[in-house]
Design a protein around this motif. Structure first.
Motif, PDB file in Angstrom:
ATOM      1  N   GLY A  21       6.568   1.522  10.318  1.00 58.92           N
ATOM      2  CA  GLY A  21       6.886   1.056   8.968  1.00 58.92           C
ATOM      3  C   GLY A  21       6.388  -0.360   8.744  1.00 58.92           C
ATOM      4  O   GLY A  21       6.107  -1.103   9.686  1.00 58.92           O
ATOM      5  N   GLU A  22       6.231  -0.741   7.469  1.00 56.86           N
ATOM      6  CA  GLU A  22       5.724  -2.060   7.118  1.00 56.86           C
ATOM      7  C   GLU A  22       6.659  -3.166   7.600  1.00 56.86           C
ATOM      8  O   GLU A  22       6.221  -4.256   7.961  1.00 56.86           O
ATOM      9  N   SER A  58      -0.809   2.847   4.876  1.00 55.41           N
ATOM     10  CA  SER A  58      -0.332   2.190   3.657  1.00 55.41           C
ATOM     11  C   SER A  58      -1.502   1.709   2.795  1.00 55.41           C
ATOM     12  O   SER A  58      -2.370   0.963   3.262  1.00 55.41           O
ATOM     13  N   ASP A  59      -1.521   2.104   1.533  1.00 55.70           N
ATOM     14  CA  ASP A  59      -2.562   1.641   0.605  1.00 55.70           C
ATOM     15  C   ASP A  59      -2.488   0.133   0.399  1.00 55.70           C
ATOM     16  O   ASP A  59      -3.516  -0.531   0.246  1.00 55.70           O
ATOM     17  N   VAL A  60      -1.276  -0.407   0.383  1.00 53.87           N
ATOM     18  CA  VAL A  60      -1.104  -1.847   0.177  1.00 53.87           C
ATOM     19  C   VAL A  60      -1.757  -2.627   1.305  1.00 53.87           C
ATOM     20  O   VAL A  60      -2.539  -3.561   1.073  1.00 53.87           O
ATOM     21  N   ILE A  61      -1.455  -2.250   2.545  1.00 50.93           N
ATOM     22  CA  ILE A  61      -2.034  -2.939   3.709  1.00 50.93           C
ATOM     23  C   ILE A  61      -3.546  -2.753   3.737  1.00 50.93           C
ATOM     24  O   ILE A  61      -4.298  -3.687   4.023  1.00 50.93           O
ATOM     25  N   PHE A 105     -10.989   0.752   8.824  1.00 47.96           N
ATOM     26  CA  PHE A 105      -9.591   0.546   8.441  1.00 47.96           C
ATOM     27  C   PHE A 105      -8.937   1.846   7.996  1.00 47.96           C
ATOM     28  O   PHE A 105      -7.753   2.062   8.224  1.00 47.96           O
ATOM     29  N   ALA A 106      -9.729   2.706   7.360  1.00 50.61           N
ATOM     30  CA  ALA A 106      -9.182   3.979   6.875  1.00 50.61           C
ATOM     31  C   ALA A 106      -8.693   4.863   8.022  1.00 50.61           C
ATOM     32  O   ALA A 106      -7.800   5.695   7.837  1.00 50.61           O
ATOM     33  N   LEU A 107      -9.246   4.666   9.210  1.00 46.99           N
ATOM     34  CA  LEU A 107      -8.834   5.459  10.370  1.00 46.99           C
ATOM     35  C   LEU A 107      -7.464   5.047  10.894  1.00 46.99           C
ATOM     36  O   LEU A 107      -6.752   5.850  11.496  1.00 46.99           O
ATOM     37  N   SER A 134       4.416 -13.300   0.345  1.00 43.43           N
ATOM     38  CA  SER A 134       5.075 -11.995   0.212  1.00 43.43           C
ATOM     39  C   SER A 134       5.067 -11.280   1.554  1.00 43.43           C
ATOM     40  O   SER A 134       4.234 -11.570   2.413  1.00 43.43           O
ATOM     41  N   GLU A 135       5.996 -10.345   1.719  1.00 42.58           N
ATOM     42  CA  GLU A 135       6.071  -9.583   2.966  1.00 42.58           C
ATOM     43  C   GLU A 135       4.855  -8.680   3.128  1.00 42.58           C
ATOM     44  O   GLU A 135       4.373  -8.461   4.245  1.00 42.58           O
ATOM     45  N   ASP A 136       4.321  -8.161   2.016  1.00 41.75           N
ATOM     46  CA  ASP A 136       3.127  -7.306   2.084  1.00 41.75           C
ATOM     47  C   ASP A 136       1.918  -8.090   2.576  1.00 41.75           C
ATOM     48  O   ASP A 136       1.147  -7.616   3.421  1.00 41.75           O
ATOM     49  N   ASP A 137       1.729  -9.294   2.018  1.00 42.32           N
ATOM     50  CA  ASP A 137       0.621 -10.137   2.468  1.00 42.32           C
ATOM     51  C   ASP A 137       0.776 -10.483   3.940  1.00 42.32           C
ATOM     52  O   ASP A 137      -0.202 -10.501   4.701  1.00 42.32           O
TER      53      ASP A 137
END
Length: 453
Positions: A265-266, A119-122, A113-115, A39-42
């Motif tokens: 953007g993703e 995107s929640d997905v990433i 990572f939160a910094l 998938s593009e998200d993965d």
């Protein structure tokens, strides 16, 4: 061992290291390619989180290079006992370091990572990958200590075999665990992390078996575990800390780059990951030559022959450029022909979007060939503190320019990638300036004494 300044001698030392240096690149690229089909998200997530894990791997590799430099220095002097003690001191320290990094990935990665990630997905897919990938840090760090020994004594031949085993194992397990084939569970991006972890343990086990049966290393007393040598470990740390700091600064700036590109953007992050795959492949020769030049420079300094250092620096840089361009030109001329057999037609639009950046990548690799070789010549000469200053200066300039490009209204992805050319040009200018100083040839023992020429 006896080394010379001929192209053949340089290639004899560097070629197996080129293959061995591909280890983490092969792992990262294989994970990315298989997730590209999922998938593009993965695919976007692996681009971000693998940039982080390469920093983790580089920390261990940096400390092993400190051991490698010391091993090569003692090998140049003919002190076999010190070679063995240096190796085991590297092993002891690498294990402690692996333990520290494991705990950081367990308890600190979430906040780091939160910094960077919006995107929640990433964000959650990155953590999912790291949950299985973090266990490989022990195999990775002990493995690079073994590589440091065989690279330092200029006998890196088996590294080729071990890297092939790592690659084949990782490819098979990636396919099995990401997609749930051959009776394995379908784990997605977490399966990619687990596959890479298992592959590293298999490669380490094979290397240890080879070391047990390698009679040529017995003169270094490899079969006997020495006591914890505090003085030797501090020597390795003294050489390695600036190297590790340089890796953290250099790769940290790359991680910073990926974090900022996510603001485009993703889709742009996925395009960047396409370019990163190409970069991972095409930079393999340069990183191998960089490690080889560490050994060559350290060897000639140990022999009291600094005049040979500049000879091998230029020859290695020319050879690195030639091989890199030979690999890179087909990608620029026909990206579809090169990448479609690897990535297929699943998301061909990403390859089309990445095409302008491939031309920029060729410029990066050209300047990289000279900047990285001369810079690693500094490291091999024991001038790690000076190299850290140069690296930090270049990284600060790089990150400032990247921030301006990404945050401005006129910036784009192609221009953001172009900034790295300025980084390597500045790196080469600083490193070259050091080696042309007259005092360099007049102070053959500067590394051993800890003084600068």
């Amino acid at each position: 061992m006896k080394l010379g300044t001929s192209y053949r001698s340089i290639l004899r030392v560097s070629f197996p290291i080129i293959i061995g240096s591909a280890a983490q690149n092969v792992v990262a690229m294989t994970d990315s390619v298989f997730l590209y089909y999922r998938s593009e998200d993965d695919f976007a997530a692996i681009g971000f989180v693998s940039a982080f894990y390469i920093i983790v791997a580089a920390i261990g590799f940096g400390f092993s290079r400190g051991g490698q430099i010391l091993i090569a220095h003692y090998a140049g002097k003919g002190d076999k006992v010190a070679v063995g003690r240096s190796f085991y001191s590297t092993v002891y320290f690498e294990f402690v370091l692996a333990l520290a990094l494991f705990f950081f990935m367990t308890y600190g990665a979430y906040w780091l990572f939160a910094l960077f990630v919006d995107s929640d997905v990433i964000f959650y897919k990155s953590l999912e990958y790291l949950e299985t990938r973090k266990w490989g840090v022990f195999a990775s760090y002990l493995g690079v200590a073994c590589l440091g020994l065989y690279t330092g004594i200029a006998r890196p031949g088996f590294i080729i075999v071990d890297t092939i085993i790592l690659a084949v194992t990782n490819i098979f397990l990636d396919r099995a665990l990401i997609f749930g084939m051959y009776g394995f569970p379908e784990m997605g991006i977490a399966g990619a992390g687990l596959a890479s972890t298992i592959a590293e343990y298999v490669a380490l086990f094979v290397f240890l078996i080879y070391m047990v049966f390698d009679r040529k290393n017995r003169k270094y007393a490899i079969g006997k575990l020495p006591k914890w040598d505090r003085k030797l470990i501090w020597e390795i740390i003294g050489l390695s800390v600036p190297i590790v700091a340089m890796s953290a600064v250099g790769l940290g700036s790359a991680f910073f780059f990926f974090g900022l590109v996510e603001n485009f953007g993703e889709r742009q992050l996925a395009v960047t990951n396409i370019v990163r795959i190409a970069y991972l492949i095409l930079s393999i020769p340069a990183w191998g030559f960089c490690t080889g030049i560490n050994t060559l420079v350290s060897y000639f300094v140990g022999k009291g022959q600094p005049h040979n250092v500049k000879v091998v620096l230029w020859k290695t840089a020319y050879m690195c450029l030639g091989i890199t361009l030979l690999m890179g030109l087909p990608l620029v001329i026909g990206p579809r022909t090169v990448l479609y057999p690897i990535l297929g037609d699943e998301r061909a639009y990403l390859i089309e979007m990445a095409y302008p950046i491939f031309w920029v990548l060729l410029g990066i690799l050209t300047t990289f060939s000279f900047g990285s070789i001369f810079f690693n010549g500094l490291i091999g000469a024991g001038e790690t503190k000076k190299a850290l200053i140069y690296q930090t200066l270049c990284a600060v300039v790089y990150m400032a320019l990247i921030f301006i490009v990404v945050r401005s209204g006129w910036g784009n992805l192609t221009l953001a990638w172009s900034v790295e050319i300025a980084y390597w040009v500045l790196m080469f200018a600083l490193s070259y300036r050091y080696f042309i100083r007259p005092r360099w040839d007049m102070y053959p023992e500067h590394m051993a004494s800890g003084k600068s020429p």
